[in-house]
Write an enzyme that holds these catalytic residues in place. Structure first.
Site, PDB file in Angstrom:
ATOM      1  N   GLN B 236      -1.519  56.372  45.936  1.00 37.35           N
ATOM      2  CA  GLN B 236      -2.112  56.716  47.225  1.00 37.35           C
ATOM      3  C   GLN B 236      -2.885  58.037  47.135  1.00 37.35           C
ATOM      4  OE1 GLN B 236       1.628  54.879  49.669  1.00 37.35           O
ATOM      5  NE2 GLN B 236       0.243  56.045  50.946  1.00 37.35           N
ATOM      6  N   ARG B 383       5.163  54.846  56.642  1.00 38.86           N
ATOM      7  CA  ARG B 383       4.214  54.638  57.721  1.00 38.86           C
ATOM      8  C   ARG B 383       4.312  55.721  58.799  1.00 38.86           C
ATOM      9  NH1 ARG B 383       1.659  49.047  59.057  1.00 38.86           N
ATOM     10  NH2 ARG B 383      -0.051  49.778  60.307  1.00 38.86           N
ATOM     11  N   CYS B 384       4.325  56.964  58.364  1.00 36.43           N
ATOM     12  CA  CYS B 384       4.261  58.054  59.335  1.00 36.43           C
ATOM     13  C   CYS B 384       3.818  59.297  58.609  1.00 36.43           C
ATOM     14  CB  CYS B 384       5.605  58.299  60.012  1.00 36.43           C
ATOM     15  SG  CYS B 384       6.824  59.101  58.971  1.00 36.43           S
ATOM     16  N   GLU B 759      -0.303  54.959  61.837  1.00 34.02           N
ATOM     17  CA  GLU B 759       1.142  55.170  61.836  1.00 34.02           C
ATOM     18  C   GLU B 759       1.738  55.265  63.233  1.00 34.02           C
ATOM     19  OE1 GLU B 759       0.734  58.544  59.349  1.00 34.02           O
ATOM     20  OE2 GLU B 759       0.958  57.384  57.518  1.00 34.02           O
TER      21      GLU B 759
END
Lengths: 164, 805
Positions: B236, B383-384, B759
């Protein structure tokens, strides 16, 4: 190591023939021998459906089938479902209705949905959700996948009617 | 000429710029099975790597015998810590200032830990060889509970000097990692002491895992002839990986090329640096051949990147009328065997200090203690933005607990405590400056959309019916109002391994008026190739369809810190707009020259520069692009290119209002989501179709986490949820349809006002589902029950409350 087995397959309409260990999984034969990297490995345990292909008219999780078990079979992968110049209605619908994000589950999804619509050309939303429950997606929340499949069904049926 | 008759609306629409539900350019290859993921990469002579992993959660390694494995036909090498030690690579630094074993050095600290790396001709031979490596273990006492760990005599990390400070200050115990404190402890405790009402709760956010459908993997290829190392991987943050590999290996950075190809979902799992990456690089250097390593699902769930595992003890003080006067939180954070949390350096608990949420809380105090246990390392932001889901789950549960204590409606309690529109930019008690918001408007819109009053009346009737024996189903109304903090971040306080968290965009306009733009980020399904072209289209007046977006190849893309924490749009999106504006500034000079007027006498209009006051005199951006390459313009260099490195002045603060209506069968514990309404405010909306898709996906991951998804261990440290049989991923069958809605409050400091959205639905969704479950039992005396709310635990709650007769 046991002797290698003589395997004959028809994959996306092309005859294939090779020697494989009895333990070789269909998914690796497709991906690594035949370079058909559309089907993916997501879980190794038949849960996620990223490896879904059509074997003799049935959708199968190719990560849990030995290639030897598929000897003599007709196999269709995502690569055989449409071409750049002639996308299948499902391929078009997934794009039109944003039925994919990272794309990793998409080949298995479209392959499974292809069979689903052959078996049930006019599914309800509930039937689509039930019929697709063997294919996991982590990105879309399924809402747009369901929408894509229902839209493709409508398009296929409209084309059929027009042809009749 | 056609341009003369085209309306301004048509010209704008033709660009497919900001606000257009543009269909994704990525989808053509993905729908045809022509994506290119790491495991699809096949290089000549490529070998396969596989790990010998520890079956024990805590054990000493007595010996490793690889002779039988090495004797197997097709096995090329077996690497152990002993082989990596001379290179200094048997340990590696973590993103959190700790270090982690690449291969077990004397002991193992969690089940599934990497012990040896086998390199072989193909994946089958490698797997065979893994079975042939004989490892003798001596098992040690296992600690899976962080509270117990802080009391235990058992020393987990024998490599750390007793009593010495850690990366984040003093350590209180040999299994303690850090204490992080924010806010005003003394005043907060005084407020609590004097408060009219105090609500208290221990809120546990269980350990889970991002579990993208594609697992982690890498293909490393050392070209010894040219001295070049190429690494394809599920990264990522590819540029940061290049720098880290260079620092660790001593190979100069220009000789390393890192490529993130298509990534099959990340959700934080692919931020970390894992032993598999290091071992595939070392193995390629050792063997001189490309080496592929791809983990299987069990390895993924057991060893790379868990998320959460926060025990949050909370106290919230309020007046009898419900005005919150103070918030106190002490968190015990289980980090596993190594502190490998992926957070900006100065934030060992991420942005947990956003835990005052959307409320105007005058004083607050937060302390986080990080603890070692015999569990996998990780601590990624699933996802945050860094630990934001934990923070928002905490405050959104505490608000509900306070509402119960005060015996008031939880929607109204939120409303009277919201930060008001006129308070922005708002300084929070725990140190953040919220950029913009209009919470009351969003809340009112959401409550009206679901007929909140009607829902409560229906719920009250249901309780009566239940008590009268007319139904066995209870009804829960889950509420959540969340504020996120995303877009890390300002270089002044955000870095990862010393690398400032700016991001970048480089644009090249071609003579015929098409373009390529490269960014320092990397899409994992977010659709960057589609949306970043839309930002540019609106900035430079060329159609999005004529703009290629490229990311993920460190040889071609400008340096950036990658994609996680919803930072792509806030940071790289801003860089894209700024680079576009540089293009436009040069285009203005070219246009003025071509139109024979002064620079200031032309102005930008959608897709062209026009002479002010004479709109019939113009040059389109396409014409200007051609002129940049074929005209000698005095004082202006040929070509039309720009680059921007953007250091954001602040984070962005997206927010949203969610409502979940749920029916719960008390006899089976099965929850049924009847309705889910999600209102998101992510500032300026770039592509509404993609925003909606992100919301659907984030909510589904939230549903998973709230209703059953967990990484569970037994007392011996065995992972009980290592396959998709046990680790809950919702299917199409149990996932509901969602209703999406929005308000638009642009970020005042972002060039186009965008805030990021990927997110938000996860951050807001988890407390919303959980609040619905808790709310269903409120009338029967429940204050709080811990996640995950799987059927069994819901049944147990019903049973504990005496609802089974």
């Amino acid at each position: 190591m046991p002797d290698k087995m003589h395997v004959k397959l028809t994959v996306n309409g092309e005859a294939q023939e090779f020697l494989a260990e009895p333990r070789e999984l269909l998914i690796y034969a497709l991906r690594e021998r035949l370079n058909l990297t559309g089907p993916h490995v997501g879980c190794d345990t038949s849960h996620c459906g990223a490896c879904t292909v059509i074997v003799d008219g049935k959708t199968v999780k190719s990560c849990t089938l030995f290639v030897a078990q598929a000897n003599g079979a007709e196999i269709t992968t995502i690569e055989g479902l449409g071409s750049p110049d002639d996308l299948s209605p499902l391929q078009r619908a997934f794009r039109e209705h944003h039925g994919l994000q990272c794309g990793f589950c998409t080949p298995g999804m479209i392959t499974r949905a292809t069979k689903l619509l052959e078996e049930n050309p006019t599914p309800t939303e509930e039937e689509v959700r039930f019929g697709m429950a063997g294919n996991l997606c982590r990105c879309t929340g399924y809402q747009n996948i369901v929408k894509s499949i229902l839209a493709a069904a409508a398009e296929i049926n409209a084309a059929k009617e027009a042809a009749e | 000429m056609k341009d003369d008759v085209e309306s301004r609306e048509d010209r704008t629409a033709g660009l497919k710029g900001l606000g257009c539900a543009r269909r994704r350019v990525e989808d053509l290859r993905f729908t045809q099975g022509k994506g290119n993921y790491v495991d699809d990469i096949k290089l000549p002579g490529m070998l396969h790597g596989d790990f010998v992993r520890s079956p024990y959660a805590h054990a000493r390694i007595k010996s490793i015998d690889a002779s039988a494995a090495l004797a197997l036909d097709g096995v090329v090498a077996v690497l152990t810590a002993e082989d990596l030690a001379p290179l200094g690579l048997h340990w590696m630094p973590t993103l959190a200032g700790d270090k982690q074993m690449v291969l077990a050095d004397g002991k193992v600290l969690f089940q599934g830990q990497e012990v040896a790396f086998v390199v072989a001709r193909d994946r089958y031979v490698a797997a065979d060889a893994v079975e042939l490596v004989e490892v003798e273990y001596e098992d040690l006492p296992v600690i899976t509970d962080p509270f117990e760990s802080l009391k235990s005599d058992v020393v987990l990390r024998e490599d750390l000097e007793p009593g010495a400070d850690g990366a984040h200050g003093p350590r209180k115990h040999h299994n303690h990692i850090f204490t992080w404190e924010v806010g005003d402890k003394e005043t907060t405790e005084q407020v609590l002491e004097e408060a009219e009402v105090v609500a208290e709760e221990m809120v546990y956010y269980h350990r889970t895992h991002p579990c993208p459908l594609e697992t982690c993997g890498a293909v490393a290829s050392m070209d010894k002839v040219n001295g070049k190392l190429t690494i394809y991987g599920t990264f990522q943050a590819p540029h940061a990986v290049r720098t880290v590999v260079s620092l660790l290996s001593g190979i100069e950075e220009h000789n390393i090329r890192v490529i993130s190809p298509d990534i099959g979902g990340g959700f934080g799992n692919k931020v970390g640096v894992y032993p598999g990456y290091v071992c595939s690089v070392v193995a390629s250097i050792v063997t001189g051949k490309p080496v592929k390593w791809v983990e299987d699902r069990m390895e993924n769930l057991m060893s790379t990147a868990f998320a959460r595992d926060y025990w949050m003890q909370g106290k919230i003080a309020a007046t009898r009328e419900g005005k919150i006067t103070g918030l106190w939180c002490h968190t015990t954070a289980d980090h596993g065997g190594f502190d490998a949390c992926a957070d900006p350096t100065k934030f060992p608990a991420g942005f947990m200090n956003i835990c005052t949420g959307s409320y105007d809380i005058p004083v607050a105090y937060l302390a986080v203690d990080g603890v070692y246990t015999n569990k996998a390392p990780g601590g990624v932001s699933y996802r945050c933005s860094f630990r934001v889901t934990e923070a928002i789950y905490f405050i959104e549960r505490m608000i509900e607990v306070l509402a119960i204590k005060l015996n008031v409606d939880a929607a109204e309690l939120r409303r009277i405590n919201f930060i008001r529109k006129d308070q922005f930019p708002y300084q929070s008690a725990l140190g953040w400056e919220y950029d913009s918001g209009d919470y009351h408007t969003a809340w009112d819109k959401a409550l009206a959309a679901v007929d909140y009053k009607g829902l409560r009346e229906e719920q009250a009737q249901r309780v009566e019916d239940f008590k009268a024996g007319k139904t066995r189903k209870l009804m829960g109304v889950g509420l959540t109002f969340f504020t996120e903090i995303v877009g890390a971040g300002p270089v002044k306080n955000c870095d990862i391994l010393g690398l400032g968290m700016f991001d970048s965009c480089e644009i090249r306009i071609h003579p015929t008026g098409s373009a390529i733009a490269r960014l320092g980020t990397i899409s994992q399904g977010q659709g960057h190739a589609t949306t970043f072209a839309q930002i540019l289209a609106s900035e430079i007046g060329l159609p999005a369809d004529s703009i290629t977006i490229e990311e993920g190849d460190t040889d071609t893309a400008p340096y950036g810190l990658g994609t996680y924490g919803s930072r792509s749009t806030p940071v790289a999106g801003a860089a894209t707009a700024m680079a576009g504006r540089k293009i436009r500034a040069k285009a203005q000079m070219i246009a003025a020259y071509l139109l024979e007027v002064h620079d200031d006498d032309v102005e930008f209009d959608i897709d062209r520069f026009v002479v002010k006051g004479a709109p019939e005199r113009f040059k389109t951006m396409k014409e200007i692009a051609f002129a940049a390459y074929n005209q000698a313009i005095p004082g202006i260099e040929p070509g039309l290119e720009a680059v921007s490195y953007y250091d954001p002045p602040n984070m962005t603060y997206p927010f949203g209002a969610y409502v979940c209506v749920m029916d719960i069968d008390v006899d089976t514990g099965v929850p049924e989501i009847r309705r889910f309404y999600a209102l998101d405010d992510c500032g300026t909306r770039i592509n509404p179709m993609i925003i909606e898709g992100q919301v659907h996906g984030g909510l589904t991951e939230a549903l998973a986490v709230a209703l059953g998804q967990e990484i569970a261990y037994d007392d011996l440290g065995n992972v009980k949820t290592g396959t998709l049989m046990d680790f809950f991923l919702p299917t199409a069958w149990e996932t509901p349809n969602y209703e999406t809605d929005h308000t638009v409050t642009p970020s005042p400091h972002h060039p186009i006002g965008a805030k990021g959205v990927g997110e938000s639905p996860h951050v807001g969704g988890v407390p919303c589902f959980s609040n619905a479950v808790n709310d269903a039992f409120r009338a029967f005396g429940l204050t709080h029950t811990q996640m995950p709310h799987d059927h069994w635990r819901i049944w147990k709650t019903a049973n504990r409350l005496g609802l089974h007769g």
